[in-house]
Design a protein around this motif. Structure first.
Motif, PDB file in Angstrom:
ATOM      1  N   ALA A   1      20.200   6.599  68.347  1.00 26.41           N
ATOM      2  CA  ALA A   1      20.737   6.163  69.640  1.00 26.41           C
ATOM      3  C   ALA A   1      21.322   7.320  70.439  1.00 26.41           C
ATOM      4  CB  ALA A   1      21.794   5.078  69.424  1.00 26.41           C
ATOM      5  N   ARG A   2      21.919   8.291  69.767  1.00 32.46           N
ATOM      6  CA  ARG A   2      22.522   9.414  70.481  1.00 32.46           C
ATOM      7  C   ARG A   2      21.461  10.308  71.112  1.00 32.46           C
ATOM      8  NH1 ARG A   2      25.999   9.993  65.107  1.00 32.46           N
ATOM      9  NH2 ARG A   2      23.866   9.558  64.421  1.00 32.46           N
ATOM     10  N   GLN A   3      20.328  10.458  70.432  1.00 35.20           N
ATOM     11  CA  GLN A   3      19.239  11.233  71.024  1.00 35.20           C
ATOM     12  C   GLN A   3      18.616  10.474  72.193  1.00 35.20           C
ATOM     13  OE1 GLN A   3      18.288  14.524  69.915  1.00 35.20           O
ATOM     14  NE2 GLN A   3      17.509  14.367  72.012  1.00 35.20           N
ATOM     15  N   VAL A   4      18.472   9.172  72.029  1.00 34.69           N
ATOM     16  CA  VAL A   4      17.938   8.360  73.117  1.00 34.69           C
ATOM     17  C   VAL A   4      18.859   8.445  74.339  1.00 34.69           C
ATOM     18  CG1 VAL A   4      17.322   6.026  73.851  1.00 34.69           C
ATOM     19  CG2 VAL A   4      16.746   6.785  71.542  1.00 34.69           C
TER      20      VAL A   4
ATOM     21  N   GLU B   1      25.860   5.922  77.258  1.00 35.72           N
ATOM     22  CA  GLU B   1      26.740   5.910  76.087  1.00 35.72           C
ATOM     23  C   GLU B   1      25.972   5.353  74.907  1.00 35.72           C
ATOM     24  OE1 GLU B   1      31.133   5.287  78.200  1.00 35.72           O
ATOM     25  OE2 GLU B   1      30.208   3.628  77.082  1.00 35.72           O
ATOM     26  N   ALA B   2      26.111   5.986  73.761  1.00 37.84           N
ATOM     27  CA  ALA B   2      25.461   5.517  72.538  1.00 37.84           C
ATOM     28  C   ALA B   2      26.451   4.715  71.699  1.00 37.84           C
ATOM     29  CB  ALA B   2      24.942   6.713  71.729  1.00 37.84           C
ATOM     30  N   TYR B   3      25.921   3.696  71.024  1.00 31.32           N
ATOM     31  CA  TYR B   3      26.728   2.842  70.155  1.00 31.32           C
ATOM     32  C   TYR B   3      25.982   2.616  68.842  1.00 31.32           C
ATOM     33  CZ  TYR B   3      29.792   1.891  74.094  1.00 31.32           C
ATOM     34  OH  TYR B   3      30.681   2.031  75.128  1.00 31.32           O
ATOM     35  N   LEU B   4      26.728   2.669  67.735  1.00 33.85           N
ATOM     36  CA  LEU B   4      26.146   2.515  66.404  1.00 33.85           C
ATOM     37  C   LEU B   4      26.752   1.317  65.684  1.00 33.85           C
ATOM     38  CD1 LEU B   4      26.215   6.255  65.255  1.00 33.85           C
ATOM     39  CD2 LEU B   4      24.419   5.063  66.524  1.00 33.85           C
TER      40      LEU B   4
ATOM     41  N   ILE C   1      26.813  16.943  80.060  1.00 35.41           N
ATOM     42  CA  ILE C   1      28.200  16.878  79.597  1.00 35.41           C
ATOM     43  C   ILE C   1      28.295  15.844  78.492  1.00 35.41           C
ATOM     44  CG2 ILE C   1      30.588  16.392  80.258  1.00 35.41           C
ATOM     45  CD1 ILE C   1      29.655  17.026  83.182  1.00 35.41           C
ATOM     46  N   GLN C   2      28.822  16.236  77.354  1.00 32.18           N
ATOM     47  CA  GLN C   2      29.054  15.324  76.238  1.00 32.18           C
ATOM     48  C   GLN C   2      30.553  15.103  76.086  1.00 32.18           C
ATOM     49  OE1 GLN C   2      27.720  16.754  72.428  1.00 32.18           O
ATOM     50  NE2 GLN C   2      28.649  15.058  71.310  1.00 32.18           N
ATOM     51  N   THR C   3      30.972  13.855  76.063  1.00 30.62           N
ATOM     52  CA  THR C   3      32.398  13.560  75.975  1.00 30.62           C
ATOM     53  C   THR C   3      32.605  12.191  75.325  1.00 30.62           C
ATOM     54  OG1 THR C   3      34.433  13.477  77.289  1.00 30.62           O
ATOM     55  CG2 THR C   3      32.465  12.550  78.301  1.00 30.62           C
ATOM     56  N   THR C   4      33.837  11.724  75.315  1.00 34.00           N
ATOM     57  CA  THR C   4      34.133  10.427  74.713  1.00 34.00           C
ATOM     58  C   THR C   4      33.793   9.291  75.681  1.00 34.00           C
ATOM     59  OG1 THR C   4      36.421  10.680  75.451  1.00 34.00           O
ATOM     60  CG2 THR C   4      35.935  11.285  73.175  1.00 34.00           C
TER      61      THR C   4
ATOM     62  N   TYR D   1      30.236  10.123  72.288  1.00 35.05           N
ATOM     63  CA  TYR D   1      28.913   9.526  72.467  1.00 35.05           C
ATOM     64  C   TYR D   1      28.599   9.171  73.920  1.00 35.05           C
ATOM     65  CZ  TYR D   1      28.807   8.954  67.350  1.00 35.05           C
ATOM     66  OH  TYR D   1      28.813   9.162  65.993  1.00 35.05           O
ATOM     67  N   ARG D   2      29.292   9.805  74.850  1.00 37.17           N
ATOM     68  CA  ARG D   2      29.001   9.613  76.274  1.00 37.17           C
ATOM     69  C   ARG D   2      28.314  10.875  76.793  1.00 37.17           C
ATOM     70  NH1 ARG D   2      33.322  10.070  81.099  1.00 37.17           N
ATOM     71  NH2 ARG D   2      32.029   9.373  82.856  1.00 37.17           N
ATOM     72  N   PHE D   3      27.233  10.678  77.573  1.00 38.90           N
ATOM     73  CA  PHE D   3      26.452  11.807  78.072  1.00 38.90           C
ATOM     74  C   PHE D   3      26.243  11.656  79.575  1.00 38.90           C
ATOM     75  CE2 PHE D   3      25.390  10.896  73.680  1.00 38.90           C
ATOM     76  CZ  PHE D   3      25.581  12.133  73.073  1.00 38.90           C
ATOM     77  N   VAL D   4      26.475  12.741  80.310  1.00 35.60           N
ATOM     78  CA  VAL D   4      26.427  12.719  81.770  1.00 35.60           C
ATOM     79  C   VAL D   4      25.582  13.885  82.272  1.00 35.60           C
ATOM     80  CG1 VAL D   4      27.805  12.920  83.884  1.00 35.60           C
ATOM     81  CG2 VAL D   4      28.713  11.636  81.926  1.00 35.60           C
ATOM     82  N   ASP D   5      24.694  13.611  83.221  1.00 38.01           N
ATOM     83  CA  ASP D   5      23.956  14.660  83.913  1.00 38.01           C
ATOM     84  C   ASP D   5      24.969  15.455  84.733  1.00 38.01           C
ATOM     85  OD1 ASP D   5      22.447  16.185  85.696  1.00 38.01           O
ATOM     86  OD2 ASP D   5      20.941  14.638  85.999  1.00 38.01           O
ATOM     87  N   ALA D   6      25.195  16.717  84.372  1.00 39.60           N
ATOM     88  CA  ALA D   6      26.261  17.513  84.987  1.00 39.60           C
ATOM     89  C   ALA D   6      26.111  17.612  86.510  1.00 39.60           C
ATOM     90  CB  ALA D   6      26.294  18.908  84.373  1.00 39.60           C
TER      91      ALA D   6
END
Length: 237
Positions: A23-26, A52-55, A182-185, A199-204
């Motif tokens: 999920a994190r790669q997706v 955001e990825a969730y497991l 950007i990788q953050t919470t 597990y939060r990812f943002v297009d900088a």
């Protein structure tokens, strides 16, 4: 899997195999992809800028609360749509590899190309007006998970636990990729429910257009967020 015709020759719908991964790669790889939603004779389009990825095994996820009919999509194969209500609005998620793992599409930015012209943005503004009833600014149209779903006319009863349909709704690979991520919470995770997981990812490039910018004068790289190159491969810290 049934091969469905493309809505236009250059369309590149993401296959289920794209989602059937960690999920994190997706979540990383969805940045830059374009949500395509047909509304009458118009294709509404929005570029994904925040995920955001969730497991299953972490307490911030819906799946950690267990299987229910409403949450059944989380336990189905990668690429199943999971929608739920968040703060009175609709929210869009996709299942990933492994039962209970998923990605939340947190925000996007209206996308204009030969398929979706200015009439697409105008329609999105009609679907998602400001609370005052006035036209919502373009940069705010999809700046949050419920705003995004309103602008694309995506509703829980219509899409929860369904697969993609290239004639109605799909994720398109339009050849876009962020240069920096950007990788953050994650946002809104209650204390004690694994709120520390990054597990939060943002297009900088679009940080100012997402739900809440992860950047700021009081936020420090290495402490509050990490910078990844575009096309980054997920690695455990």
């Amino acid at each position: 899997m049934l091969q469905r015709p493309l809505p236009w020759p250059s369309a590149r719908p993401l296959p289920d195999s794209f989602f059937d991964r960690d999920a994190r790669q997706v979540a990383i790889d969805l940045l830059g992809k374009v949500l395509r939603r047909r509304y009458g004779d118009v294709w509404l389009s929005a570029r994904i800028i925040e995920t955001e990825a969730y497991l299953l095994d972490e307490r911030g996820s819906h799946a950690s609360l267990g299987y229910t009919h409403t949450r059944r999509a989380l336990f189905e194969g990668g690429g199943t749509i999971y929608m739920y209500y968040a703060r009175g609005g609709d929210s869009l998620n996709f299942s990933a590899a492994g039962p209970g793992n998923s990605v939340l599409v947190k925000s996007a930015f209206p996308f204009v190309d030969v398929v979706s012209g200015p009439e697409s943005v105008a329609t999105m503004q009609q679907l998602n007006p400001a609370r005052s009833g006035q036209m919502r600014p373009v940069e705010k149209l999809c700046a949050g998970q419920t705003l995004l779903c309103s602008a694309l006319n995506l509703k829980v009863p219509d899409w929860n636990a369904r697969g993609f349909d290239p004639a109605e709704f799909f994720v398109d690979d339009a050849g876009l990729e962020p240069t920096q991520i950007i990788q953050t919470t994650r946002l809104g995770i209650p204390t004690g429910r694994d709120e520390h997981l990054p597990y939060r990812f943002v297009d900088a490039e679009h940080a100012r257009h997402c739900t809440k910018s992860p950047l700021g004068r009081t936020r420090l790289e290495g402490e509050h967020y990490q910078l990844l190159e575009g096309g980054a491969v997920w690695k455990e810290a």
